[in-house]
Design an enzyme around this catalytic site. Structure first.
Site, PDB file in Angstrom:
ATOM      1  N   HIS A   1      47.792  17.546  54.157  1.00  0.00           N
ATOM      2  CA  HIS A   1      48.269  17.839  52.643  1.00  0.00           C
ATOM      3  C   HIS A   1      47.294  16.375  52.066  1.00  0.00           C
ATOM      4  O   HIS A   1      46.904  15.626  52.860  1.00  0.00           O
ATOM      5  CB  HIS A   1      49.415  16.737  52.724  1.00  0.00           C
ATOM      6  CG  HIS A   1      50.158  18.765  53.065  1.00  0.00           C
ATOM      7  ND1 HIS A   1      51.774  18.405  53.053  1.00  0.00           N
ATOM      8  CD2 HIS A   1      49.883  19.810  53.801  1.00  0.00           C
ATOM      9  CE1 HIS A   1      52.568  19.834  54.005  1.00  0.00           C
ATOM     10  NE2 HIS A   1      50.885  20.535  53.915  1.00  0.00           N
TER      11      HIS A   1
ATOM     12  N   GLU B   1      47.804  13.243  50.568  1.00  0.00           N
ATOM     13  CA  GLU B   1      48.177  12.109  51.131  1.00  0.00           C
ATOM     14  C   GLU B   1      47.797  11.492  52.351  1.00  0.00           C
ATOM     15  O   GLU B   1      47.083  10.670  51.978  1.00  0.00           O
ATOM     16  CB  GLU B   1      49.946  12.406  51.565  1.00  0.00           C
ATOM     17  CG  GLU B   1      50.622  12.129  50.008  1.00  0.00           C
ATOM     18  CD  GLU B   1      51.214  13.386  50.312  1.00  0.00           C
ATOM     19  OE1 GLU B   1      52.071  13.650  50.295  1.00  0.00           O
ATOM     20  OE2 GLU B   1      50.668  14.608  50.662  1.00  0.00           O
TER      21      GLU B   1
ATOM     22  N   CYS C   1      54.646  14.434  55.066  1.00  0.00           N
ATOM     23  CA  CYS C   1      53.193  12.774  54.614  1.00  0.00           C
ATOM     24  C   CYS C   1      54.510  12.133  54.655  1.00  0.00           C
ATOM     25  O   CYS C   1      53.818  10.587  54.697  1.00  0.00           O
ATOM     26  CB  CYS C   1      53.225  13.747  53.438  1.00  0.00           C
ATOM     27  SG  CYS C   1      51.774  15.152  53.513  1.00  0.00           S
TER      28      CYS C   1
ATOM     29  N   ALA D   1      42.398  41.401  26.002  1.00  0.00           N
ATOM     30  CA  ALA D   1      41.566  40.703  24.885  1.00  0.00           C
ATOM     31  C   ALA D   1      41.342  42.063  23.917  1.00  0.00           C
ATOM     32  O   ALA D   1      42.273  43.264  24.189  1.00  0.00           O
ATOM     33  CB  ALA D   1      39.806  41.017  25.144  1.00  0.00           C
TER      34      ALA D   1
ATOM     35  N   SER E   1      34.338  49.630  24.810  1.00  0.00           N
ATOM     36  CA  SER E   1      35.466  48.066  25.000  1.00  0.00           C
ATOM     37  C   SER E   1      34.483  46.352  24.300  1.00  0.00           C
ATOM     38  O   SER E   1      35.147  45.005  25.090  1.00  0.00           O
ATOM     39  CB  SER E   1      36.705  47.375  25.895  1.00  0.00           C
ATOM     40  OG  SER E   1      35.759  47.932  26.883  1.00  0.00           O
TER      41      SER E   1
ATOM     42  N   GLY F   1      44.881  48.089  32.026  1.00  0.00           N
ATOM     43  CA  GLY F   1      45.434  49.045  30.390  1.00  0.00           C
ATOM     44  C   GLY F   1      46.409  49.484  30.126  1.00  0.00           C
ATOM     45  O   GLY F   1      47.350  48.562  30.583  1.00  0.00           O
ATOM     46  N   GLY F   2      46.846  49.547  29.116  1.00  0.00           N
ATOM     47  CA  GLY F   2      48.366  50.109  28.452  1.00  0.00           C
ATOM     48  C   GLY F   2      49.324  50.453  29.224  1.00  0.00           C
ATOM     49  O   GLY F   2      50.038  49.607  29.246  1.00  0.00           O
ATOM     50  N   ILE F   3      49.022  51.897  30.285  1.00  0.00           N
ATOM     51  CA  ILE F   3      50.345  52.086  30.617  1.00  0.00           C
ATOM     52  C   ILE F   3      50.187  51.622  31.831  1.00  0.00           C
ATOM     53  O   ILE F   3      51.788  51.386  31.525  1.00  0.00           O
ATOM     54  CB  ILE F   3      49.660  53.575  30.959  1.00  0.00           C
ATOM     55  CG1 ILE F   3      49.063  54.322  30.138  1.00  0.00           C
ATOM     56  CG2 ILE F   3      50.507  54.487  32.467  1.00  0.00           C
ATOM     57  CD1 ILE F   3      48.595  55.500  30.425  1.00  0.00           C
ATOM     58  N   LEU F   4      49.659  50.496  32.536  1.00  0.00           N
ATOM     59  CA  LEU F   4      50.024  49.954  34.113  1.00  0.00           C
ATOM     60  C   LEU F   4      50.421  48.399  33.349  1.00  0.00           C
ATOM     61  O   LEU F   4      51.689  48.724  33.906  1.00  0.00           O
ATOM     62  CB  LEU F   4      48.856  49.966  34.772  1.00  0.00           C
ATOM     63  CG  LEU F   4      48.860  48.685  36.248  1.00  0.00           C
ATOM     64  CD1 LEU F   4      50.087  49.781  37.164  1.00  0.00           C
ATOM     65  CD2 LEU F   4      47.315  48.680  36.639  1.00  0.00           C
TER      66      LEU F   4
END
Length: 364
Positions: A58, A60, A92, A162, A176, A298-301
């Protein structure tokens, strides 16, 4: 937990330094958190380190090693409460006590209900002064995926898209490239480098033939994931080149076996599920130890993922362009909502200008 308001500007600066160190391991530590640590003696940094990946020491431990004997009587800064239990590595808290540090400044408490606060109490019982909750908001933000995984036993889902000013993610022909500016695309590459996996559906694969890499931004590429019930996909896509970056396909029983065999020969990993759903995919990725999943579908998924509750955060890039088109695709498909009062409202909104575009982030 006793939170102190006595943090100095120097304390806040050192916790921010811890966060900067932690970010060097973006995308590499799951299922562990991103943690950095700094050792300070008489106002001077004498040691620092970060947790590089699961199974490694880790933050530390690296910081104390770096400081050596200068850790005696020093103040140690860490953005997450030091662990107090044996896992792959020793606790730790034990290392900090043995190093004889005088004070520990903690950014945030460990979110795990089973251990939260125990590390801090152990240090205090050993006579070490502990200050908790310094730059806590930034500490929580850096590890929001880790916190979500711990509390909800599922990865943290981010939907990124986007779109044009009139809400389109492509023209009516499906074209696109490119909706947004180069600066926005650079931001997306940075985002990918911080994630464990990035998910697309078959339509995105067919239309865009994406790479889904960080394109050299950052030093990590996420696992590329494709969801396709039938495996009705071309066998010549960029995602099937897996020498540098791995690709995993989730499909369903009854899929195209010829395509399956071809892709297996290319080195693509394929997981056949009885029922292919966003929730089932996220459960599988949780079992793989993943924390932060980026949905670039995309939009459906996207609508299915939202409906099944696997999306917690939305990151939307909006370009000042208008392309029109009654059937041009939108970022989110049908959610079955008929009234404006039923709209899903995002909280904790952040608005930022990126190049010629605007970036909006928010949480469900």
């Amino acid at each position: 937990m006793n939170y102190s308001s006595s943090a100095t500007p120097f304390d806040r600066e050192m916790i921010q330094r811890c966060l900067s160190l932690a970010r060097q391991a973006l995308g590499k530590t799951s299922p562990n958190p991103l943690v950095g640590s700094v050792v300070v003696q008489d106002g001077i940094i004498v040691g620092e380190g970060f947790h590089p990946q699961a199974g490694q020491p880790h933050a530390e431990v690296f910081a104390l090693r770096d400081a050596g004997e200068k850790a005696i009587g020093a103040t140690v800064y860490v953005n997450l409460e030091p662990c107090n239990h044996y896992g792959r590595t020793p606790p730790c808290t034990q290392g900090l006590i043995e190093a004889q540090v005088k004070k520990v400044v903690v950014g945030m408490v460990d979110p795990n209900p089973l251990v939260a606060g125990e590390g801090i109490e152990t240090l205090r019982k050993a006579g070490i002064e502990v200050l908790v909750g310094v730059e806590e908001e930034d500490c929580q933000l850096l590890n929001e995926a880790f916190v979500h995984r711990i509390l909800h036993k599922t990865p943290f889902g981010i939907l990124k898209y986007a779109m044009t000013l009139d809400g389109k993610i492509a023209t009516t022909t499906g074209h696109s490239r490119w909706i947004t500016s180069k600066a926005s695309r650079y931001s997306v590459h940075q985002l990918r480098s911080s994630c464990d996996a990035v998910i697309v559906g078959g339509n995105t694969l067919r239309q865009d033939n994406p790479y889904l890499t960080s394109h050299g931004v950052g030093n990590h590429n996420p696992l590329r994931v494709v969801m396709s019930r039938t495996l009705n996909v071309p066998t010549d896509r960029h995602l099937w080149k897996v020498n540098q970056v791995k690709t995993l396909i989730f499909t369903e029983e009854g899929c195209d076996k010829k395509v399956l065999e071809k892709l297996l020969k290319k080195g693509v990993e394929i997981k056949v599920l009885a029922h292919l759903t966003p929730k089932n995919v996220m459960e599988n990725l949780y079992e793989r130890g993943f924390s932060k999943i980026l949905w670039e579908c995309g939009g459906i998924l996207a609508a299915n993922a939202i409906s099944e509750g696997v999306i917690q955060k939305v990151i939307a890039f909006i370009s000042p362009k208008i392309i029109g088109g009654e059937v041009a695709p939108s970022p989110v498909g049908n959610l079955g909502l008929n009234l404006m009062s039923e709209a899903l409202v995002l909280n904790r909104i952040k608005l930022e200008k990126v190049g010629s575009d605007f970036l909006i982030e928010g949480y469900f």
